[in-house]
Every structure is written in C-alpha cells, then in structure tokens.
Write an enzyme that holds these catalytic residues in place. Structure first.
Site, short mmCIF file in Angstrom:
data_model
loop_
_atom_site.label_atom_id
_atom_site.label_comp_id
_atom_site.label_asym_id
_atom_site.label_seq_id
_atom_site.Cartn_x
_atom_site.Cartn_y
_atom_site.Cartn_z
N LYS A 150 37.27 42.24 37.98
CA LYS A 150 38.12 43.24 38.66
C LYS A 150 37.39 44.58 38.68
O LYS A 150 36.82 44.99 37.68
CB LYS A 150 39.43 43.36 37.89
CG LYS A 150 40.62 43.73 38.70
CD LYS A 150 41.91 43.33 37.99
CE LYS A 150 43.10 43.80 38.80
NZ LYS A 150 44.35 43.21 38.33
N ARG A 205 64.27 37.70 41.83
CA ARG A 205 64.02 36.28 41.58
C ARG A 205 64.62 35.83 40.25
O ARG A 205 64.65 34.64 39.98
CB ARG A 205 62.54 35.95 41.69
CG ARG A 205 61.65 36.60 40.73
CD ARG A 205 60.27 35.96 40.75
NE ARG A 205 59.71 35.88 42.12
CZ ARG A 205 58.51 35.42 42.38
NH1 ARG A 205 57.73 34.99 41.40
NH2 ARG A 205 58.05 35.37 43.61
N GLU A 218 59.57 36.71 35.57
CA GLU A 218 60.82 37.45 35.42
C GLU A 218 61.98 36.54 35.05
O GLU A 218 62.86 36.93 34.28
CB GLU A 218 61.14 38.21 36.72
CG GLU A 218 60.23 39.41 36.98
CD GLU A 218 58.87 39.07 37.57
OE1 GLU A 218 58.65 37.88 37.90
OE2 GLU A 218 58.02 39.97 37.71
C1 LIG Z 1 57.13 38.53 40.88
C2 LIG Z 1 56.17 39.66 40.68
N1 LIG Z 1 56.18 40.34 39.52
C3 LIG Z 1 55.32 41.38 39.33
C4 LIG Z 1 54.46 41.74 40.31
C5 LIG Z 1 53.56 42.98 40.13
N2 LIG Z 1 52.16 42.62 40.15
C6 LIG Z 1 51.40 42.81 41.25
S1 LIG Z 1 49.83 42.31 41.05
C7 LIG Z 1 50.12 41.87 39.45
C8 LIG Z 1 49.01 41.31 38.62
C9 LIG Z 1 48.36 40.18 39.34
O1 LIG Z 1 47.34 39.61 38.58
P1 LIG Z 1 46.46 38.50 39.26
O2 LIG Z 1 47.33 37.51 39.96
O3 LIG Z 1 45.54 37.96 38.23
O4 LIG Z 1 45.67 39.28 40.39
P2 LIG Z 1 44.48 40.33 40.23
O5 LIG Z 1 45.09 41.67 40.51
O6 LIG Z 1 43.94 40.24 38.85
O7 LIG Z 1 43.51 39.94 41.26
C10 LIG Z 1 51.45 42.09 39.11
C11 LIG Z 1 52.04 41.83 37.79
C12 LIG Z 1 54.49 41.01 41.52
N3 LIG Z 1 53.71 41.32 42.56
N4 LIG Z 1 55.35 39.98 41.66
MG LIG Z 2 43.72 38.53 37.62
#
Ligand SMILES: Cc1ncc(C[n+]2csc(CCOP(=O)(O)OP(=O)(O)O)c2C)c(N)n1
Ligand SMILES: [Mg+2]
Length: 623
Positions: free
Chosen positions: A282, A395, A367
């Site tokens: 990242k 959700r 969640e």
């Molecule tokens: C249901 C839900 N909960 C929380 C979020 C907030 N959120 C957006 S991106 C993220 C982290 C995502 O991590 P990852 O899937 O590993 O993607 P990366 O950013 O590391 O590429 C979160 C918690 C969301 N988008 N959807």
């Molecule tokens: Mg990630």
C-alpha cells in the site's frame, strides 16, 4: 513526461508496449496519481499499490468483454486511467469523476457500491448468467485482504467452489492492511503464505519448469499445481483455498509485472474458479505513504505532494470529541469495551486502544458480526460501544434488530459520518440509519448537536444498562456549542420566540441552521421556537404534547424524510408537521453543505419551510 500515459486511450493500447515501456508507464501513473490526488484528496495509498496489478489485468483480460470487478472500488483510479478517464481535476466533486467505479462513466465499470466484500458475489452472479447464455469471457473479482474478512466474501467463495466449469478469477490483493494491519485468522493465514519461503521457492521452480515445457492452459496449470502440491506435502503450509476446492496461484509479487501477467494468464486459461494471491504494498512508490504507520495514506485530504503533509491542518471534529469522551467513560466504567469493524482510528477508538489495549476489539470488516458479538459481550457483562460509519450500519440491520434489540442488550452504537457525507457519492451517505432505527423496538436514539451534547448524550447512553442505545453525528468539523434558552422534558429550547405559534424541531447539527432560521423569521415578523429533542427515538410523549400546542410544526433531520424522526412525530401529533429531511433518492456526489442547501436543510431552506407550513395551515383553516 506523461508521454506513455497520454497514449493510452483504451486497455488495448497496452498490448503493444514493451516491458521497459510498461515500467515507465507504471512510473508515470504513480506520478500522476500523486500530483492529482494531492490536489483533490482521495484514496491514494490503495491505488499506488495496484499499478502493476491493474496494468497486468488489462493486458491479460479484455475488458469490457471480460468483466473486472473491484471490491469496495476505492482502488480503481488506475483502472480509470487505463480506460480513458484521465481528468482527475474534479475527482469526488460535483460533475467530476467518482471516487469509485461508476457505470455512468464507463462501460468498463460494473459495481459502484463502495461497501466492502461484495465483489466475489457480483462476479459469481455475472459468470453464472454468462454460462447460462453460452457467452464466453472471464469474470475477475479483485478483493483486498481487508475486504476478505467480510462474511459475504466467504459466502461467495463457498458458493463458487461448487462449480468447477466457470472462468472465475478472484485476485486477492494482499497488502496486509485494511486501514491498519488486517487482523484475524484469515489474515494470519495469508501472512503465513506470504512469508513462506518454501512456497516462493516452489513457485519459482514450477514457473521455470512450465516455461520450459511451454504448456498452455489447464494442462499447464495442473502441471504447476502438481509440482506445488508435491513440494507442499513436504515443506509448505496447507492452503485454505485449496482445501475449499478452489485452485490457488501464489503468492505472487504484485509489483513484478511479468509474474503477475504470467499467473493471470494461467488463471484465465484454466477455465474454472481460481484464486490468484498477489502481494502488494500500500502506498508503493511514494515515500510519505510508504512511511506512514497509521494507514499508508489509505485516504487523504489535500496534501503537499513533496511532503505528504496536509494542506490545511485538521480541524477538531466530532470524531475527536467521541475519542476523548469514550476514554473518560472507560476510566470510570470497567464494563465499557469498544468494537470497530477495521476502522479503529477513523471512528475514534484509537485513544481508547492506547489507554486500554484489551478493551478495543477489531473484528475485521464485519459489521454484522460486530453487532452480534456485541450482544454476546453484553450478555456476559460488558457494555459494548460499537463505533461505525453510519452507512455501514445498513448491512447489520438484522443483527441490530434480532440480536441486540430483541435481547435488550445494553449495546451503544455510535455512528460517525451520519447524514449527508457528500464527496464519496451515493453509497457513503449515512442517511438511512434514523429510519432503520425507528423500526427497532426499544432502541433509544440520540442526535447530539455539538460537542457538549455529544459528551452528555454518550454518557447517558453508556449509563443506560436497560437496553440498546444509538448516537449519530456527522462528518467534519465541530460547530460551536449552542446556548440553551430553556430546558424541558421535551428537549432543549435553543431559541424562544414571543408567543410563538411555530415550533421548529431540529435534530442534531441542523439545530444551528434552525436557530439562524428563527432569527431570520423574526425579522420577517414570524415568531418560532426551536427545540432540540436530544433523545429523538422513540418520540417522547412530552414532545408530542408540546408539539400539539403550536399551530404548525416543522421538523428537520439530516436523514431520510421517509420513516425517520419527523415522520414518526407527524404520525403521533394532532397538528400538522411539515417533515424536512433527505428525499428517498440516491444523492449524487457533492459537498455536504451544498447538498444540505439543495435539499432545503440549511437556514434558508428552513425559513422557506416554516413560511410554507404557515401558508398551508392558513389555507386549510379558511376552507
Ligand atoms: C462494509 C464496509 N465497512 C467498512 C468500509 C470502510 N473501508 C473502506 S476501505 C477499507 C479497508 C479495505 O482494505 P482492503 O480490502 O485490504 O483494501 P486496501 O485498501 O488495503 O487495498 C475499509 C474498512 C467499507 N468500505 N465497507
Ligand atoms: Mg488491504
């Protein structure tokens, strides 16, 4: 300097590039992302990590004939650049590019719902129907290690493993982080694969063998698989995906374009469901992001591109008040435990975790599980405080209803980013929570209007051990505390007109607008009282009684007009209530203040609402 990027109008323009050109293109893309996102804000870190992966995907697969689906969608900026969208100047602003995929923008985009963990289900559905129609083409889901902690992802993996004849490729983009490092058994499993020396050796060996064999397609895959399996028996850990009946390729260095392309080719030609496990970093290629320990620049505001420092210092916001107050409450009450769905810092639970490391639980992007686990913790004696962004409560509705409320669990749900959030588009507005909460028997809801009421109402919520409570506040900077003209059983009067015959019931942060509106109305000869009910659901009998003593009532909330607090009040009063809220429409991206003004929820809008309510009531009287 952007010569290569300028040449790419469609993904097929990538086909003719040499390996060296692809490396320069990756550099140009990173430079462009840093320069442009620094000006607008956005999801910089995730996108810097997927530059090579996105290039490889668009070289191996033929979008939109093949379908590429981005989970959550915050990492699709590179995909946008490669599919003809190169003007990032208005990113996340009205009329500009969305911060997520958008069907209106491009035929290359499929899913614009930014709620995590849905991509594998989408891909599964697309591929099922394509098969039924006899249509060719692959379907690819790209899902992060964080999103892979969500339950839906596992429901989909379970389901897709049933069919072995669909070309369904799940790319696990594993950067080890959600905002923070991803937690849990699945994250540990991925980490185990990632650090397995044996696996890397076996992969390198298999790859060399295959190249020398030159076998295409499924046969090559099986050969590689066989080689790996042979080695695995002796040296390497079990791979969970394989145990589930899914072919697994990886781990692969996600910044090695050749390795990624090679493995994606294999996955594509296999013809069945395949997991491709890609390791990325990242924030890759931008030192301030790479060195940022908190979240690798997951999402940034406007920054100075050279240093990564914010252009404007962060103003003290609602989240910070919650963050401070919950620590003080936890000091006094040992039962208080915080729960976060992979967003400890963004929701303000970091200070509590620093103070009491064993009293904040990160459950992953889960969640539903967070709410039910909270019910369990409450059963065992805790007072859990589940802190979420309001949009993500949607959700977990069934869990709030059947696990928390039915059992009268003393759980406090704290919703940040409630109401209109604006720049993240339709799926991020926290505008459903009040209407959802209004359906839940026994759930008490407070909507603080400023820092003082946030502190007080949080104390009251955590002090209530008789059942569930919910607090919600918006995104952004905190307004000054409002003076109270008079307290009452129905709530706080924030403005008193002289023998007013209009009551403005204003929820939370809209109270500021309501006070301004009352002042303006006075100058127009209309006397109005402004009341903040504080605890808004269930609607208090005292509020109904007070409301009935006015000629007209106008209610204003930063949430759905349908089924929310105002509509509940209107159902119970004898006098007419003009309900102002967010219409039942998906709201296009924009600035919060501008959207509120467009919806008539600012002071000018409330003045207009009161005048039209009075007009209506005088018309009905004359009839
Ligand atoms: C249901 C839900 N909960 C929380 C979020 C907030 N959120 C957006 S991106 C993220 C982290 C995502 O991590 P990852 O899937 O590993 O993607 P990366 O950013 O590391 O590429 C979160 C918690 C969301 N988008 N959807
Ligand atoms: Mg990630």
């Amino acid at each position: 300097m952007r010569s290569l990027l300028d040449r790419i109008q469609t993904p097929r323009d990538l086909d003719s590039l040499t390996a060296a050109e692809l490396v320069s293109l990756a550099e140009q893309i990173r430079a462009y992302l840093i320069e442009s996102v620094a000006k607008t804000g956005g999801h910089l870190g995730p996108n810097l990590g997927v530059v090579e992966l996105t290039l490889a995907l668009h070289r191996v697969f033929d979008s939109p004939r093949d379908t590429i689906i981005w989970d959550t969608g915050h990492q699709a900026y590179v995909h946008k650049l490669l599919t003809g969208r190169k003007d990032f100047t208005q990113l996340r602003q009205p009329g500009g590019l969305s911060g997520y995929p958008s069907r209106a923008e491009s035929a290359h985009d499929v899913v614009e719902n930014s709620h995590a963990s849905t991509a594998i289900s989408w891909a599964d559905g697309v591929s099922r129907e394509r098969r039924r129609r006899g249509q060719a083409g692959s379907v690819v889901a790209v899902i992060g290690d964080g999103a892979l902690t969500g339950g839906m992802a596992w429901e989909a993996l379970n389901d897709m493993a049933e069919d072995q004849d669909r070309s369904l490729v799940v790319v696990v983009n594993d950067n080890g982080r959600s905002y923070e490092p991803t937690v849990g058994g699945m994250a540990r499993h991925l980490a185990g694969l990632r650090t397995s020396e044996h696996y890397e050796r076996s992969l390198a060996w298999g790859k060399r063998k295959l190249l020398s064999l030159g076998e295409p397609g499924r046969a090559a895959f099986e050969a590689l698989h066989g080689l790996k399996a042979g080695i695995k028996d002796v040296l390497a850990p079990q791979v969970l995906f394989e145990e589930l009946g899914l072919k697994y390729l990886g781990p692969i260095d996600g910044h090695d374009l050749i390795a990624v392309e090679y493995n994606l080719e294999l996955a594509k030609s296999f013809g069945g469901p395949v997991i491709v496990h890609v390791i990325t970093e990242k924030g890759r290629g931008y030192v301030p992001a790479e060195e940022d320990v908190s979240d690798r620049f997951h999402a940034v505001g406007k920054i100075h591109p050279e240093t990564g420092l914010p252009v404007a210092p962060q103003r003290f916001g609602w989240t910070a008040v919650f963050a401070q107050e919950i620590v003080q409450l936890a000091e006094r009450n040992p039962d208080v435990v915080g729960i976060t769905a992979a967003m400890k810092a963004p929701v303000g639970l970091q200070p509590l975790a620093n103070r009491f490391p064993d009293r904040v639980v990160d459950v992953g992007i889960a969640e539903q599980h967070a709410l039910t686990s909270a019910a369990g913790m409450a059963f065992a004696g805790a007072h859990p405080v589940v802190a979420l962004y309001a949009t993500f409560l949607n959700r977990a509705f069934d869990q709030l209803l059947m696990d928390v409320a039915l059992h009268r669990a003393p759980v406090t749900v704290v919703l940040d980013r409630a109401g209109i959030t604006g720049d993240d588009g339709p799926s991020h507005n926290g505008m459903w929570d009040l209407s959802l909460a209004a359906m839940v028997p026994g759930l008490r809801v407070a909507v603080p209007r400023d820092g003082a009421t946030l502190r007080a109402e949080l104390d009251e919520a955590v002090g209530d051990s008789s059942g569930p409570t919910l607090l919600r506040y918006p995104k952004g900077a905190l307004p000054p505390d409002l003076a109270v003209a008079e307290t009452s059983a129905a709530g706080d009067y924030l403005y008193r007109g002289r023998e007013a015959d209009v009551l403005l019931v204003a929820l939370g942060p809209l109270a500021h607008y309501a006070v301004e509106a009352a002042q303006e109305l006075k100058s127009r000869g209309i006397e109005a009282d402004v009341l903040d009910p504080r605890w808004v659901l269930p609607v208090a009998p005292e509020l109904v009684e007070v409301a009935n003593s006015y000629r007209v009532v106008v209610s204003a909330e930063d949430g759905l007009e349908v089924g929310g607090v105002g509509s509940e009040l209107a159902r119970q009063t004898q006098v007419p209530v003009l309900v102002r809220g967010v219409p039942r429409e998906f709201q296009a991206q924009g600035k919060r203040e501008e959207i509120l003004a467009r919806l008539g929820l600012d002071s000018a809008g409330l003045v207009e609402a009161v005048e039209s309510a009075l007009l209506r009531s005088s018309i009905s009287r004359n009839i």
